[in-house]
Design an enzyme around this catalytic site. Structure first.
Site, PDB file in Angstrom:
ATOM      1  N   ARG A 144      47.926  45.024  26.494  1.00 24.69           N
ATOM      2  CA  ARG A 144      46.941  44.179  26.717  1.00 24.69           C
ATOM      3  C   ARG A 144      45.602  44.178  26.075  1.00 24.69           C
ATOM      4  O   ARG A 144      45.359  45.464  25.639  1.00 24.69           O
ATOM      5  CB  ARG A 144      46.695  44.198  28.273  1.00 24.69           C
ATOM      6  N   ASP A 172      39.846  39.755  36.359  1.00 22.29           N
ATOM      7  CA  ASP A 172      39.655  41.045  35.245  1.00 22.29           C
ATOM      8  C   ASP A 172      38.167  41.442  35.049  1.00 22.29           C
ATOM      9  O   ASP A 172      37.294  40.332  34.989  1.00 22.29           O
ATOM     10  CB  ASP A 172      40.276  40.897  33.793  1.00 22.29           C
ATOM     11  N   HIS A 187      43.388  39.430  41.665  1.00 21.64           N
ATOM     12  CA  HIS A 187      42.243  39.969  40.976  1.00 21.64           C
ATOM     13  C   HIS A 187      41.665  39.040  39.900  1.00 21.64           C
ATOM     14  O   HIS A 187      42.661  38.449  39.265  1.00 21.64           O
ATOM     15  CB  HIS A 187      42.099  41.410  40.579  1.00 21.64           C
ATOM     16  N   HIS A 220      44.941  36.611  38.938  1.00 23.37           N
ATOM     17  CA  HIS A 220      46.287  36.993  38.901  1.00 23.37           C
ATOM     18  C   HIS A 220      46.884  38.173  39.172  1.00 23.37           C
ATOM     19  O   HIS A 220      45.941  38.921  40.134  1.00 23.37           O
ATOM     20  CB  HIS A 220      46.369  36.847  37.242  1.00 23.37           C
TER      21      HIS A 220
END
Length: 278
Positions: free
Chosen positions: A269, A101, A99, A254
């Protein structure tokens, strides 16, 4: 400009940056050098860093304002920070599957910065795929056909009630009633800093191509989903405690592997606000 000590980790993307302590204030020239390497290599890795959440956020802010995830709760202290924990008995992990983000946003995040807090002894690598290289490898006829096509993106399959990400114990989701909202982005995006074209569709959030019949859209998208993440366009990063990765969501997909059953993994994150894809 400051010269960075870079160690490429594959032929198509990814480089380790040596000799920089991200916990310390960085000179403007160093930040500019990091940004240039970021645009060139698409994903940068920093080893042996000792960062708390505030230091990680301070580093991220050198590249832009930080974003708050619309469907995942951040920490109580910092809503922009996601603590992503996979426990030993978890069946699912957050970020599993290829995907890019938050492409379901009108202005998706420019980049993501992930820090390794607690890393399995074995497993838990992250794969990255260069979407410029994927586009460049297409035939001229396919490139011409894709030019001008617009894809629809939505968070529904992930964040509506019962969606894939809502079943992960690693995160606390919110705003499920808003997850079905749709936005449109070009199938081929032009990077605003390097001017290169790249594929901008992903299996997690891209639902269809506007103006095509369902079977036509599915055929094209399934081809692109598979093509975009071929091994020849990828690199693989093995994490250690104190490792940090920052990747360019404008040019990269990623995949966080979940091959560490029985072990714990904790990541931190943050994301950097972006602009509307063109």
């Amino acid at each position: 400009m400051t010269q960075l000590e870079l160690e490429p980790i594959s032929g198509v993307l990814g480089a380790v940056v040596h000799g920089i302590d991200l916990a310390q204030p960085l000179a403007d020239e160093t930040v500019q050098a990091i940004r240039s390497a970021f645009v060139c290599h698409h994903v940068l890795f920093f080893r042996d860093q000792e960062l708390d959440a505030e230091q990680q956020m301070a580093f991220g802010r050198r590249f832009g304002a930080l974003d708050e995830h619309p469907f995942v709760h951040g920490t109580d202290a910092h809503p922009e920070v996601l603590d992503i924990v996979t426990e030993p008995d978890d069946a699912l992990n957050f970020g599993g599957g290829w995907h890019t983000d938050v492409t379901f946003l009108p202005e998706p995040d420019l980049g993501s910065i992930l820090y390794g807090v607690d890393i399995p002894l074995v497993g838990g690598d992250t794969l990255f795929a260069n979407q410029h290289a994927a586009y460049d490898a297409l035939s001229d006829t396919m490139k011409s056909m894709l030019h001008g096509l617009v894809a629809v993106h939505s968070a529904g399959s992930q964040y509506q009630a019962g969606g894939t990400s809502t079943r992960s114990k690693a995160i606390r989701t919110k705003n499920a009633d808003l997850a079905a909202h749709e936005v449109e982005h070009p199938v081929v995006r032009t990077h605003p800093e390097n001017g290169r074209k790249g594929l901008y569709v992903n299996r997690a959030f891209t639902t269809r191509i506007r103006g095509l019949r369902r079977n036509e859209s599915e055929a094209i998208l399934n081809f692109l989903f598979d093509h975009a993440v071929q091994e020849r366009f990828t690199c693989r990063f093995r994490w250690a405690c104190g490792s940090l990765a920052m990747w360019d969501n404008r040019s990269v997909q990623h995949f966080a592997l979940h091959d560490y059953a029985g072990q714990r993994r904790q990541m931190r994150r943050i994301t950097i606000c972006g602009d509307r894809p063109m």
